[in-house]
Design a protein around this motif. Structure first.
Motif, PDB file in Angstrom:
ATOM      1  N   VAL A   1      61.665  -4.505 -92.725  1.00 19.33           N
ATOM      2  CA  VAL A   1      60.834  -4.658 -91.538  1.00 19.33           C
ATOM      3  C   VAL A   1      59.799  -3.540 -91.482  1.00 19.33           C
ATOM      4  O   VAL A   1      58.605  -3.783 -91.352  1.00 19.33           O
TER       5      VAL A   1
ATOM      6  N   VAL B   1      55.447  -8.269 -88.878  1.00 15.67           N
ATOM      7  CA  VAL B   1      55.630  -7.460 -87.665  1.00 15.67           C
ATOM      8  C   VAL B   1      54.427  -6.564 -87.372  1.00 15.67           C
ATOM      9  O   VAL B   1      54.406  -5.881 -86.350  1.00 15.67           O
TER      10      VAL B   1
ATOM     11  N   LEU C   1      58.143 -10.009 -78.860  1.00 19.15           N
ATOM     12  CA  LEU C   1      59.170 -10.606 -79.715  1.00 19.15           C
ATOM     13  C   LEU C   1      59.080 -12.120 -79.714  1.00 19.15           C
ATOM     14  O   LEU C   1      58.744 -12.748 -78.692  1.00 19.15           O
TER      15      LEU C   1
ATOM     16  N   ASP D   1      62.091 -13.665 -84.760  1.00 16.64           N
ATOM     17  CA  ASP D   1      62.541 -12.291 -84.966  1.00 16.64           C
ATOM     18  C   ASP D   1      64.057 -12.158 -84.807  1.00 16.64           C
ATOM     19  O   ASP D   1      64.611 -11.084 -85.067  1.00 16.64           O
TER      20      ASP D   1
END
Length: 116
Positions: free
Chosen positions: A48, A63, A85, A89
């Motif tokens: 991530v 992201v 979000l 996710d």
């Protein structure tokens, strides 16, 4: 004994925010890179974001612009601020720490669930 203690996961609605923390202890040598990976059911574990000791950061494309990684070297702690979000996710988020000799350590995982 090496411990990586994660906190901050949970359930949030789409568009919401969460902040993950991971505190490392018991690592004999200096920590170099700290980061977060995630794994959704039936999928591989993906990077991530990561951050080096001198605060150089790296983000996965999915992201960028929504998540921010930071760290406290004094506290051996890494954070992941997650904004905007999305349901995609949803995953277990794992803390990852590498020392200067490239030994790798993993946290136990924190569940993040985003409802639509």
């Amino acid at each position: 004994q090496v411990q990586l203690v994660e906190s901050g996961g949970g359930l949030v609605q789409a568009g919401g925010s969460l902040r993950l923390s991971c505190a490392a202890s018991g690592i004999m040598f200096s920590i170099n890179t700290m980061g977060w990976y995630r794994q959704a059911p039936g999928k591989q574990r993906d990077l991530v974001a990561s951050i080096t000791r001198d605060d150089s950061t790296n983000y996965a494309d999915f992201v960028k612009g929504r998540f921010t990684i930071s760290r406290s070297n004094a506290k051996n702690t890494v954070y992941l601020q997650m904004n905007d979000l999305k349901p995609e996710d949803t995953a277990i988020y794992y803390c990852n720490v590498r020392d200067v000799f490239r030994r790798e350590y993993w946290g136990q995982g924190a569940q993040v669930t985003v409802s639509s």
